[in-house]
Design an enzyme around this catalytic site. Sequence first.
Site, short mmCIF file in Angstrom:
data_model
loop_
_atom_site.label_atom_id
_atom_site.label_comp_id
_atom_site.label_asym_id
_atom_site.label_seq_id
_atom_site.Cartn_x
_atom_site.Cartn_y
_atom_site.Cartn_z
N CYS A 1 51.35 45.53 -25.54
CA CYS A 1 51.20 44.82 -26.80
C CYS A 1 50.79 43.34 -26.66
O CYS A 1 49.90 42.90 -27.39
CB CYS A 1 52.45 44.97 -27.66
SG CYS A 1 54.00 45.16 -26.80
N ARG B 1 57.53 49.64 -14.96
CA ARG B 1 58.88 49.24 -15.37
C ARG B 1 59.84 49.50 -14.22
O ARG B 1 59.77 50.54 -13.57
CB ARG B 1 59.33 49.99 -16.63
CG ARG B 1 58.48 49.65 -17.84
CD ARG B 1 58.90 50.39 -19.09
NE ARG B 1 57.98 50.12 -20.19
CZ ARG B 1 58.02 50.70 -21.38
NH1 ARG B 1 58.96 51.62 -21.63
NH2 ARG B 1 57.15 50.41 -22.31
N GLN C 1 50.29 54.73 -20.84
CA GLN C 1 50.58 55.06 -22.23
C GLN C 1 49.29 55.32 -23.00
O GLN C 1 48.28 54.66 -22.76
CB GLN C 1 51.31 53.90 -22.92
CG GLN C 1 52.74 53.69 -22.46
CD GLN C 1 53.39 52.53 -23.21
OE1 GLN C 1 52.81 51.46 -23.34
NE2 GLN C 1 54.60 52.74 -23.69
N ASP D 1 48.39 54.15 -25.70
CA ASP D 1 48.94 53.08 -26.53
C ASP D 1 47.94 52.62 -27.57
O ASP D 1 46.72 52.71 -27.37
CB ASP D 1 49.32 51.91 -25.62
CG ASP D 1 50.49 51.11 -26.18
OD1 ASP D 1 50.95 51.45 -27.28
OD2 ASP D 1 50.94 50.17 -25.51
N HIS E 1 47.59 49.59 -31.09
CA HIS E 1 48.18 48.58 -31.96
C HIS E 1 47.26 48.35 -33.15
O HIS E 1 46.04 48.24 -33.00
CB HIS E 1 48.42 47.28 -31.20
CG HIS E 1 49.45 47.43 -30.12
ND1 HIS E 1 49.11 47.79 -28.83
CD2 HIS E 1 50.79 47.32 -30.15
CE1 HIS E 1 50.22 47.89 -28.11
NE2 HIS E 1 51.25 47.61 -28.88
N LYS F 1 61.46 51.70 -35.54
CA LYS F 1 60.40 52.64 -35.16
C LYS F 1 60.69 54.05 -35.66
O LYS F 1 61.83 54.49 -35.72
CB LYS F 1 60.22 52.65 -33.64
CG LYS F 1 61.46 53.02 -32.85
CD LYS F 1 61.18 53.01 -31.35
CE LYS F 1 62.45 53.34 -30.55
NZ LYS F 1 62.21 53.42 -29.10
N HIS G 1 52.88 49.13 -33.63
CA HIS G 1 52.78 49.71 -32.28
C HIS G 1 52.83 51.23 -32.42
O HIS G 1 53.78 51.75 -33.02
CB HIS G 1 53.95 49.27 -31.40
CG HIS G 1 54.19 47.79 -31.34
ND1 HIS G 1 54.04 47.05 -30.17
CD2 HIS G 1 54.58 46.90 -32.29
CE1 HIS G 1 54.34 45.79 -30.41
NE2 HIS G 1 54.67 45.68 -31.70
#
Length: 635
Positions: free
Chosen positions: A337, A366, A384, A386, A388, A468, A514
């Site tokens: 992000c 991570r 991911q 991912d 946004h 979320k 997100h």
Amino acid sequence: MSIEITFPDGNKKSFDQPVTGLAIAQGISPGLAKKAAVVLVDGELWDLTRPIDRDAAISIVTRDKPEALEVIRHDAAHVLAQAVQELFPGTQITFGPATENGFYYDFARDTPFTEADLETIEQRMREIVKRDLPIRREVWPRDQVIEYFRQHGERFKAEWVAEGIGPDEEISIYRQGDRWLDMCLGPHLPSTGRLGTAFKLIRVSGAYWRGDANNAQLQRIYGVCFATDDELKAYLKMVEEAEKRDHRKLARQLDLFHQQEEAPGMVFWHPKGWAIWQAVEQYVRSTYRKNGYQEVRGPQILDVSLWKKSGHWDNYHEHMFFTESEKRTYAVKPMNCPGHVQIYNAGLHSYRDLPIRYAEFGSCHRNEPSGALHGIMRVRAFTQDDGHIFCTEQQIEPEVTAFHRQAMQVYADFGFSEVAVKLALRPDKRIGADEIWDRAEQALRAALRAAGVAWTELPGEGAFYGPKIEYHLKDSIGRSWQLGTMQVDFSMPGRLGAEYVDEHSNRQVPVMLHRAMLGSMERFIGILIEHHAGSLPFWLSPVQVVVAPIVSDADRYAAEVCELLRDAGLRAQTDLRNEKINYKIREHALQKIPVMAIVGRKEAEDCTVTLRYRGEEKQETLPLGEAVARLAATR
């Protein structure tokens, strides 16, 4: 003294003295008293034998109710601890909570427990249940608890009370019979006999006192427990099936990937496994294009100052990897992000530009504890799917509802038909004022209502920057997996300087959504493998067709067939080994190949192929062009 008890139907009854839930249940009917587990007193679960000494609204909770299951499992943990101390005198107890499917208890003992010990302990647990020992609640002063545990050699319990409980506080103690006790918040069943027989010990593992690797090492015994024997049998059957489907086992069998000690929590993808990855990625990429996303790519490491601005440093730094260069500290990104905000900030945006949708197959790292790593389901390096969305507050609802429709279609295409939607709300550790969280949570509720979705709420489970929506998918053997998310973030865009110009030429901070449909690509592929037991749908299979000649005279024709299949976009291979065709069929069945194209002299002469489909005995012979067209249409 008069105590007024209000029942769920609104009826009331007065008592002249304190009364227990068990006595109330017996007064209603002996059958209810026999089935009762605990009593709900003004919304709080109490022991049935605990006196109710004030006016209260109550409800008798029978053991078949969901609220009783955690109590049953907690009782099983206490019975486990008693059994261990009866069998192995000198063993110290620490703590043993209920878990999602059962319970565990941590013990301090020099000699390791064995599998044979587990059988003996489980048998003793069943004996304790048969004794039907009364379980009684007592309340002791703190100092009495410390003295008791010290006198009985329970240094861990004594230490925990001495360091964690104030001098004037009291502690609830639960006795099982006359000889065994433990401190506990409760509640518990009235006696050990109420536990029943639907439990089983499953394994022993290592643990640390207070979860700290610098402290003493303990032994943790795990068990599973349910309200009925039938539920236990169903769970054990599911576990047995899950072991057969273990993605790590299937990865070795099907040659998909491997992991090794030199890269803990990371994956070495083999050609077949990477073919699955590419099929998944290209499918998701097509959904990006259909839904107006622009694909981007951000740096892998960013200066630590950016992670401090974003809030990750204060709320997430213990899970991050760091590196240094030229006296600057960088963080390897755990999330995408902040990088996407930088891409957004590179230009000036008008309200007319919004919403702006970015997507990235973002590689993240991570620092997960080594003990938590599990195949490719939980790793340290992952990618991911991912995305946004930068939008106005008024655009939240249509963006969330559009994402919901998109996600549900994606899950169906991958073979998941049961999806539960949950709303994770503000955690204790978070950024942003409560007023902002109120708006964010209400925006997601409104979007779910607009989408006609039923959901459950998870207090305290949100991300540190916003609430979320979570999508929980049930697989083919009944396990639930949390995959996609949609998160509303009012905080991070402003912290990182994101703006747009509104219709009045004023600068405003956009809302940041997100979103991810699959979450971690690695984890999702692991789930896919287990959901389909390795027999992936044709369009996802790493090898879709194997062309196998019956005789060597057909080798050249087999190669021609394979080339045509590949030209049609299919993942095809030949098997030209000098082996009998039945051997090849058996071997490729074990490799979960969806289709075998069998050719011999006759097929070569007639320009045909014989197709044999996975899991089916029948086969069909088709003209080559028709066979290629049919297979290409299903990819």
